[in-house]
Design a protein around this motif. Structure first.
Motif, PDB file in Angstrom:
ATOM      1  N   TYR A 108       0.848  -1.187   0.000  1.00 49.32           N
ATOM      2  CA  TYR A 108       0.000   0.000   0.000  1.00 49.32           C
ATOM      3  C   TYR A 108       0.887   1.241   0.000  1.00 49.32           C
ATOM      4  CZ  TYR A 108      -3.667   3.322   1.161  1.00 49.32           C
ATOM      5  OH  TYR A 108      -4.542   4.392   1.137  1.00 49.32           O
ATOM      6  N   LEU A 150      -9.254  -1.730   2.218  1.00 51.57           N
ATOM      7  CA  LEU A 150      -8.402  -2.342   3.229  1.00 51.57           C
ATOM      8  C   LEU A 150      -9.032  -2.051   4.578  1.00 51.57           C
ATOM      9  CD1 LEU A 150      -4.830  -1.265   2.026  1.00 51.57           C
ATOM     10  CD2 LEU A 150      -6.025  -3.404   1.562  1.00 51.57           C
ATOM     11  N   LYS A 194      -3.906  -6.680   5.831  1.00 54.81           N
ATOM     12  CA  LYS A 194      -5.251  -6.163   6.075  1.00 54.81           C
ATOM     13  C   LYS A 194      -6.298  -7.123   5.523  1.00 54.81           C
ATOM     14  CE  LYS A 194      -3.915  -2.154   7.780  1.00 54.81           C
ATOM     15  NZ  LYS A 194      -4.182  -1.780   9.199  1.00 54.81           N
ATOM     16  N   CYS A 199      -8.742   0.453  -1.806  1.00 56.88           N
ATOM     17  CA  CYS A 199      -7.693  -0.344  -2.450  1.00 56.88           C
ATOM     18  C   CYS A 199      -7.958  -0.368  -3.950  1.00 56.88           C
ATOM     19  CB  CYS A 199      -7.687  -1.767  -1.886  1.00 56.88           C
ATOM     20  SG  CYS A 199      -6.411  -2.834  -2.601  1.00 56.88           S
ATOM     21  N   LEU A 258      -9.496  -7.599   3.198  1.00 52.36           N
ATOM     22  CA  LEU A 258     -10.076  -6.963   2.016  1.00 52.36           C
ATOM     23  C   LEU A 258     -11.592  -7.093   2.079  1.00 52.36           C
ATOM     24  CD1 LEU A 258      -8.631  -5.622  -0.509  1.00 52.36           C
ATOM     25  CD2 LEU A 258      -7.168  -6.837   1.093  1.00 52.36           C
ATOM     26  N   ARG A 292     -10.921   2.398   7.342  1.00 49.86           N
ATOM     27  CA  ARG A 292     -10.632   1.635   6.134  1.00 49.86           C
ATOM     28  C   ARG A 292     -10.126   2.556   5.030  1.00 49.86           C
ATOM     29  NH1 ARG A 292     -16.561  -0.275   3.791  1.00 49.86           N
ATOM     30  NH2 ARG A 292     -17.272   1.757   3.034  1.00 49.86           N
ATOM     31  N   CYS A 327      -2.302   0.205  -4.453  1.00 48.60           N
ATOM     32  CA  CYS A 327      -2.695  -0.931  -3.609  1.00 48.60           C
ATOM     33  C   CYS A 327      -2.476  -2.218  -4.397  1.00 48.60           C
ATOM     34  CB  CYS A 327      -4.159  -0.779  -3.191  1.00 48.60           C
ATOM     35  SG  CYS A 327      -4.739  -2.023  -2.021  1.00 48.60           S
TER      36      CYS A 327
END
Length: 235
Positions: free
Chosen positions: A183, A201, A190, A216, A192, A213, A221
Protein backbone atom coordinates in the motif's frame (compact mmCIF):
# COMPACT_ATOMS: atom_id res chain seq x y z
CA UNK A 1 12.37 -24.62 -23.17
CA UNK A 2 10.09 -26.94 -21.22
CA UNK A 3 6.51 -25.69 -20.95
CA UNK A 4 3.56 -26.49 -18.71
CA UNK A 5 2.15 -28.49 -21.62
CA UNK A 6 5.33 -30.59 -21.73
CA UNK A 7 5.20 -31.28 -18.00
CA UNK A 8 1.50 -32.13 -18.02
CA UNK A 9 2.04 -34.46 -20.96
CA UNK A 10 4.71 -36.32 -18.98
CA UNK A 11 2.44 -36.58 -15.94
CA UNK A 12 -0.39 -37.88 -18.13
CA UNK A 13 1.88 -40.53 -19.62
CA UNK A 14 2.88 -41.63 -16.13
CA UNK A 15 -0.79 -41.83 -15.11
CA UNK A 16 -1.63 -43.61 -18.38
CA UNK A 17 -4.03 -40.80 -19.28
CA UNK A 18 -4.35 -39.94 -22.96
CA UNK A 19 -7.25 -37.48 -23.19
CA UNK A 20 -7.75 -33.97 -21.83
CA UNK A 21 -11.15 -35.14 -20.61
CA UNK A 22 -9.55 -37.78 -18.40
CA UNK A 23 -7.08 -35.26 -16.96
CA UNK A 24 -10.00 -32.95 -16.20
CA UNK A 25 -11.72 -35.76 -14.30
CA UNK A 26 -8.52 -36.53 -12.39
CA UNK A 27 -8.16 -32.87 -11.36
CA UNK A 28 -11.91 -32.31 -10.85
CA UNK A 29 -11.95 -29.34 -13.25
CA UNK A 30 -13.57 -28.58 -16.59
CA UNK A 31 -12.11 -29.87 -19.84
CA UNK A 32 -12.01 -26.27 -21.04
CA UNK A 33 -9.67 -25.34 -18.20
CA UNK A 34 -7.33 -28.20 -19.15
CA UNK A 35 -7.28 -26.83 -22.70
CA UNK A 36 -6.24 -23.44 -21.31
CA UNK A 37 -3.35 -25.07 -19.42
CA UNK A 38 -2.09 -26.69 -22.60
CA UNK A 39 -2.37 -23.47 -24.59
CA UNK A 40 -0.57 -21.47 -21.92
CA UNK A 41 -3.55 -19.21 -21.22
CA UNK A 42 -3.65 -19.90 -17.49
CA UNK A 43 -1.60 -21.52 -14.72
CA UNK A 44 -2.48 -24.34 -12.38
CA UNK A 45 -4.59 -23.46 -9.36
CA UNK A 46 -4.94 -25.07 -5.92
CA UNK A 47 -7.41 -27.78 -7.01
CA UNK A 48 -5.24 -29.41 -9.72
CA UNK A 49 -2.11 -29.06 -7.60
CA UNK A 50 -3.91 -30.87 -4.80
CA UNK A 51 -4.76 -33.65 -7.25
CA UNK A 52 -1.20 -33.81 -8.59
CA UNK A 53 0.12 -34.13 -5.03
CA UNK A 54 -1.17 -37.71 -5.19
CA UNK A 55 1.28 -38.51 -7.98
CA UNK A 56 5.00 -39.21 -7.70
CA UNK A 57 5.83 -35.80 -9.16
CA UNK A 58 6.91 -32.71 -7.22
CA UNK A 59 4.11 -30.15 -7.59
CA UNK A 60 6.69 -27.33 -7.80
CA UNK A 61 8.06 -28.99 -10.93
CA UNK A 62 4.60 -29.45 -12.42
CA UNK A 63 3.63 -25.85 -11.70
CA UNK A 64 6.70 -23.97 -12.91
CA UNK A 65 9.51 -26.41 -13.67
CA UNK A 66 11.31 -26.01 -10.34
CA UNK A 67 13.52 -29.04 -9.73
CA UNK A 68 13.55 -31.74 -8.55
CA UNK A 69 11.01 -33.51 -10.72
CA UNK A 70 10.01 -36.23 -8.27
CA UNK A 71 8.78 -35.95 -4.69
CA UNK A 72 11.14 -38.65 -3.44
CA UNK A 73 14.08 -36.53 -4.60
CA UNK A 74 12.87 -33.68 -2.39
CA UNK A 75 13.00 -35.96 0.63
CA UNK A 76 16.16 -37.89 -0.23
CA UNK A 77 18.35 -35.17 -1.69
CA UNK A 78 17.27 -32.10 0.30
CA UNK A 79 16.59 -29.89 -2.67
CA UNK A 80 15.67 -26.28 -2.15
CA UNK A 81 14.17 -24.01 -4.79
CA UNK A 82 15.82 -21.46 -7.00
CA UNK A 83 13.19 -19.04 -8.27
CA UNK A 84 12.21 -15.57 -7.05
CA UNK A 85 10.79 -16.81 -3.76
CA UNK A 86 13.57 -19.29 -2.94
CA UNK A 87 12.95 -19.23 0.80
CA UNK A 88 11.49 -22.71 1.20
CA UNK A 89 13.40 -25.96 1.62
CA UNK A 90 13.08 -29.37 3.19
CA UNK A 91 14.01 -29.11 6.86
CA UNK A 92 17.71 -29.89 7.13
CA UNK A 93 17.66 -31.47 10.57
CA UNK A 94 14.12 -32.78 10.72
CA UNK A 95 11.67 -35.01 8.96
CA UNK A 96 11.40 -34.86 5.16
CA UNK A 97 7.68 -34.48 5.84
CA UNK A 98 8.35 -30.95 7.12
CA UNK A 99 8.91 -27.85 5.00
CA UNK A 100 10.76 -24.75 6.15
CA UNK A 101 9.14 -21.41 5.41
CA UNK A 102 11.72 -18.70 5.95
CA UNK A 103 10.79 -15.51 7.77
CA UNK A 104 11.49 -12.51 5.59
CA UNK A 105 11.22 -8.75 5.48
CA UNK A 106 9.57 -7.21 2.42
CA UNK A 107 11.22 -4.39 0.50
CA UNK A 108 8.69 -2.56 -1.64
CA UNK A 109 8.36 0.48 -3.84
CA UNK A 110 5.15 2.45 -4.30
CA UNK A 111 3.31 1.50 -7.47
CA UNK A 112 5.78 -1.25 -8.37
CA UNK A 113 4.58 -4.82 -8.80
CA UNK A 114 6.99 -7.36 -7.32
CA UNK A 115 8.88 -7.62 -4.06
CA UNK A 116 12.38 -8.14 -2.78
CA UNK A 117 12.97 -10.41 0.18
CA UNK A 118 15.41 -10.07 3.07
CA UNK A 119 15.75 -12.98 5.46
CA UNK A 120 15.15 -11.77 8.98
CA UNK A 121 18.28 -11.59 11.09
CA UNK A 122 16.47 -11.33 14.41
CA UNK A 123 14.32 -14.27 15.46
CA UNK A 124 15.13 -15.85 12.13
CA UNK A 125 14.12 -19.42 12.93
CA UNK A 126 12.01 -20.68 10.02
CA UNK A 127 8.46 -21.89 10.42
CA UNK A 128 8.09 -25.63 10.00
CA UNK A 129 4.88 -26.82 8.37
CA UNK A 130 3.70 -30.27 7.43
CA UNK A 131 4.24 -31.18 3.79
CA UNK A 132 0.83 -32.87 3.92
CA UNK A 133 -0.75 -29.47 4.75
CA UNK A 134 1.02 -27.86 1.80
CA UNK A 135 -0.03 -30.66 -0.55
CA UNK A 136 -3.60 -30.79 0.74
CA UNK A 137 -4.12 -27.10 0.00
CA UNK A 138 -2.37 -27.23 -3.35
CA UNK A 139 0.25 -24.67 -2.31
CA UNK A 140 3.50 -24.28 -4.23
CA UNK A 141 6.18 -24.35 -1.50
CA UNK A 142 8.44 -21.88 -3.30
CA UNK A 143 5.62 -19.31 -3.27
CA UNK A 144 5.20 -19.33 0.52
CA UNK A 145 6.86 -16.68 2.67
CA UNK A 146 6.49 -15.79 6.35
CA UNK A 147 6.37 -12.26 7.76
CA UNK A 148 5.95 -10.81 11.23
CA UNK A 149 2.90 -8.74 12.13
CA UNK A 150 3.69 -5.22 13.31
CA UNK A 151 1.29 -3.11 15.32
CA UNK A 152 -2.19 -3.70 16.70
CA UNK A 153 -4.38 -2.78 13.72
CA UNK A 154 -5.48 -6.39 13.13
CA UNK A 155 -6.25 -7.33 16.74
CA UNK A 156 -7.83 -9.58 17.89
CA UNK A 157 -7.21 -11.76 14.82
CA UNK A 158 -3.50 -10.93 14.60
CA UNK A 159 -1.31 -9.45 17.33
CA UNK A 160 1.98 -7.59 17.18
CA UNK A 161 4.74 -10.20 16.88
CA UNK A 162 2.54 -12.92 15.38
CA UNK A 163 3.89 -14.56 12.23
CA UNK A 164 1.79 -15.26 9.16
CA UNK A 165 2.46 -17.35 6.07
CA UNK A 166 1.59 -15.66 2.80
CA UNK A 167 0.80 -17.54 -0.38
CA UNK A 168 2.22 -15.21 -3.02
CA UNK A 169 0.70 -17.38 -5.76
CA UNK A 170 -2.81 -16.37 -4.67
CA UNK A 171 -3.66 -12.74 -5.36
CA UNK A 172 -7.31 -13.30 -6.25
CA UNK A 173 -9.46 -11.09 -4.06
CA UNK A 174 -12.11 -12.71 -1.91
CA UNK A 175 -14.36 -10.58 0.26
CA UNK A 176 -13.42 -10.93 3.94
CA UNK A 177 -10.08 -12.69 3.50
CA UNK A 178 -6.75 -11.32 4.75
CA UNK A 179 -3.90 -10.32 2.44
CA UNK A 180 -0.42 -8.84 2.47
CA UNK A 181 -0.56 -5.65 0.44
CA UNK A 182 1.87 -3.14 -1.00
CA UNK A 183 0.00 0.00 0.00
CA UNK A 184 1.79 3.07 -1.33
CA UNK A 185 5.16 1.37 -0.83
CA UNK A 186 4.42 0.03 2.65
CA UNK A 187 3.87 -3.66 3.43
CA UNK A 188 0.61 -4.05 5.35
CA UNK A 189 -1.56 -7.01 6.33
CA UNK A 190 -5.25 -6.16 6.07
CA UNK A 191 -8.64 -7.68 5.48
CA UNK A 192 -10.08 -6.96 2.02
CA UNK A 193 -13.72 -5.92 2.06
CA UNK A 194 -16.01 -5.30 -0.90
CA UNK A 195 -18.48 -2.45 -0.43
CA UNK A 196 -20.31 -0.07 -2.75
CA UNK A 197 -18.60 -1.63 -5.76
CA UNK A 198 -15.11 -0.96 -4.39
CA UNK A 199 -12.42 -2.84 -2.49
CA UNK A 200 -11.26 -1.51 0.86
CA UNK A 201 -8.40 -2.34 3.23
CA UNK A 202 -10.01 -2.94 6.60
CA UNK A 203 -8.49 -3.39 10.06
CA UNK A 204 -9.98 -5.77 12.63
CA UNK A 205 -9.21 -3.38 15.49
CA UNK A 206 -12.48 -1.88 16.73
CA UNK A 207 -10.95 1.60 17.08
CA UNK A 208 -12.10 2.85 13.69
CA UNK A 209 -11.15 6.43 14.50
CA UNK A 210 -7.54 5.26 14.52
CA UNK A 211 -7.80 2.47 11.98
CA UNK A 212 -10.29 3.57 9.35
CA UNK A 213 -10.63 1.64 6.13
CA UNK A 214 -8.78 2.73 3.01
CA UNK A 215 -9.67 2.36 -0.64
CA UNK A 216 -7.69 -0.34 -2.45
CA UNK A 217 -7.37 0.43 -6.12
CA UNK A 218 -4.80 0.85 -8.85
CA UNK A 219 -1.05 1.01 -8.38
CA UNK A 220 -1.40 2.42 -4.85
CA UNK A 221 -2.70 -0.93 -3.61
CA UNK A 222 -0.93 -4.02 -4.99
CA UNK A 223 -1.74 -7.46 -3.61
CA UNK A 224 1.34 -9.45 -2.54
CA UNK A 225 -0.50 -12.61 -1.54
CA UNK A 226 -3.12 -14.19 0.68
CA UNK A 227 -2.55 -15.01 4.36
CA UNK A 228 -3.04 -18.76 4.76
CA UNK A 229 -1.61 -19.54 8.21
CA UNK A 230 -0.65 -17.81 11.44
CA UNK A 231 1.63 -18.62 14.35
CA UNK A 232 0.93 -16.91 17.65
CA UNK A 233 1.87 -17.20 21.31
CA UNK A 234 -1.67 -16.19 22.24
CA UNK A 235 -4.37 -18.77 22.81
Amino acid sequence: METLKDRLTEVMEDLKITRAKDLAIFCDVSEGLVTQWFSGQTNLGPKPLKAFSRTRFNIDWIADGTLPKYREQVANEGYGTSNQFSKVAVAEHGSPNLIEVRKVNLRLSAGIIGIALDQQESNGEPLLVQRSWVDKNGFIPSKLIAVAIKGDSMEPALYDGDTVIINTADCKLNDGDTYAVNYEGEAVVKRLVRDLGQWFLSSDNSDKSKYGRKTCQGSACIIIGKVVHKQSDRI
